[in-house]
Design a protein around this motif. Structure first.
Motif, PDB file in Angstrom:
ATOM      1  N   GLU A 104      -4.604 -13.237   2.087  1.00 54.14           N
ATOM      2  CA  GLU A 104      -4.362 -11.932   2.706  1.00 54.14           C
ATOM      3  C   GLU A 104      -5.668 -11.219   3.041  1.00 54.14           C
ATOM      4  OE1 GLU A 104      -1.922  -7.767   1.817  1.00 54.14           O
ATOM      5  OE2 GLU A 104      -2.285  -9.214   0.202  1.00 54.14           O
ATOM      6  N   LYS A 111       0.896 -11.424   8.871  1.00 55.19           N
ATOM      7  CA  LYS A 111       0.795 -10.002   9.211  1.00 55.19           C
ATOM      8  C   LYS A 111      -0.591  -9.630   9.746  1.00 55.19           C
ATOM      9  CE  LYS A 111      -0.577  -7.926   4.788  1.00 55.19           C
ATOM     10  NZ  LYS A 111      -0.251  -6.871   3.807  1.00 55.19           N
ATOM     11  N   ASN A 112      -1.563 -10.516   9.518  1.00 63.37           N
ATOM     12  CA  ASN A 112      -2.928 -10.253  10.001  1.00 63.37           C
ATOM     13  C   ASN A 112      -3.325 -11.159  11.164  1.00 63.37           C
ATOM     14  OD1 ASN A 112      -3.568  -8.194   8.124  1.00 63.37           O
ATOM     15  ND2 ASN A 112      -3.967  -9.722   6.537  1.00 63.37           N
ATOM     16  N   LYS A 210      -4.764  -0.304  10.611  1.00 64.17           N
ATOM     17  CA  LYS A 210      -3.814  -0.966   9.710  1.00 64.17           C
ATOM     18  C   LYS A 210      -3.696  -0.219   8.386  1.00 64.17           C
ATOM     19  CE  LYS A 210      -3.314  -5.358   9.183  1.00 64.17           C
ATOM     20  NZ  LYS A 210      -1.963  -5.591   9.710  1.00 64.17           N
ATOM     21  N   ASP A 212      -4.637  -0.918   5.517  1.00 59.79           N
ATOM     22  CA  ASP A 212      -4.130  -1.833   4.498  1.00 59.79           C
ATOM     23  C   ASP A 212      -4.988  -1.721   3.246  1.00 59.79           C
ATOM     24  OD1 ASP A 212      -3.299  -3.988   2.938  1.00 59.79           O
ATOM     25  OD2 ASP A 212      -2.852  -5.219   4.693  1.00 59.79           O
TER      26      ASP A 212
END
Length: 225
Positions: A104, A111-112, A210, A212
């Motif tokens: 990740e 998702k990336n 994002k 994130d």
């Protein structure tokens, strides 16, 4: 095992990009004295050096983030959790969590995908820069050699004419050829620099938008660029 292969391939690609940028710097330094005679294209060399420096800074910050904030940090967490584990299933679960976190944080999850594609575009641009600089330096060195031999030939001819009592005749100057190299190299480097700035800005803005939590340290590292 497949996840490890993906991580390894990404790290290998990043190391290759870092190596390419380092060799372009070595090429520039090793030929600096020879190419200093070409005053007409010193500005092109300077632009190439600035662009290489910005690219290397980006790659260096990305590599440091991956090695310290991602791999080293998650490996330490993994070891701490393994010591607490009571059975093999617990160890396997902790290991799977570690691998997923690494994937990740280095943008290798679905998702990336968008960020990963943008990052690959930056890598491709760096490869194009290396090719452009190779062409620039190769033709510049060839011109240096051509000038040297032309100058030496002129001197020999001048000595011969003086001995024969004849007037000197001037050969064709090599300046138009150098001017052509300079204009092509300057335009190409300007385009590459502009494209790099645009692509990097797009990548960084996408990363920030994002928001994130897993990528906050990457944003912090790249903000120094």
């Amino acid at each position: 095992m497949q996840d490890y292969v993906r991580i390894f391939n990404f790290l290998w690609k990043l190391k290759r990009i870092d190596y390419i940028l380092s060799t372009t710097w070595t090429q520039q330094m090793s030929n600096k004295k020879v190419l200093s005679a070409l005053h007409e294209i010193q500005g092109d060399f300077q632009k190439a050096n600035i662009l290489r420096h910005e690219m290397l800074l980006f790659v260096s910050n990305l590599a440091n983030y991956i090695m310290v904030e991602v791999i080293q940090a998650n490996w330490k967490t993994f070891l701490d959790e393994v010591r607490k584990a009571k059975d093999l299933d617990s160890i396997m679960l902790v290991h799977q969590i570690m691998v997923e976190k690494i994937l990740e944080k280095i943008l290798l999850t679905p998702k990336n995908d968008n960020l990963y594609k943008q990052l690959n575009n930056l890598f491709d641009l760096i490869l194009r820069f290396r090719h452009s600089q190779d062409v620039l330096y190769t033709t510049a060195i060839e011109e240096c050699h051509r000038r040297f031999f032309t100058y030496a030939k002129k001197k020999v001819e001048q000595i011969g004419k003086k001995e024969e009592g004849k007037e000197e005749s001037h050969g064709q100057d090599s300046e138009p050829f150098v001017s052509k190299i300079s204009s092509e190299a300057c335009l190409n480097l300007q385009n590459l620099y502009k494209e790099y700035k645009d692509r990097y800005r797009q990548f960084f803005e996408t990363l920030v938008q994002k928001n994130d939590e897993a990528l906050k340290m990457l944003t912090f590292r790249l903000d120094f660029n």
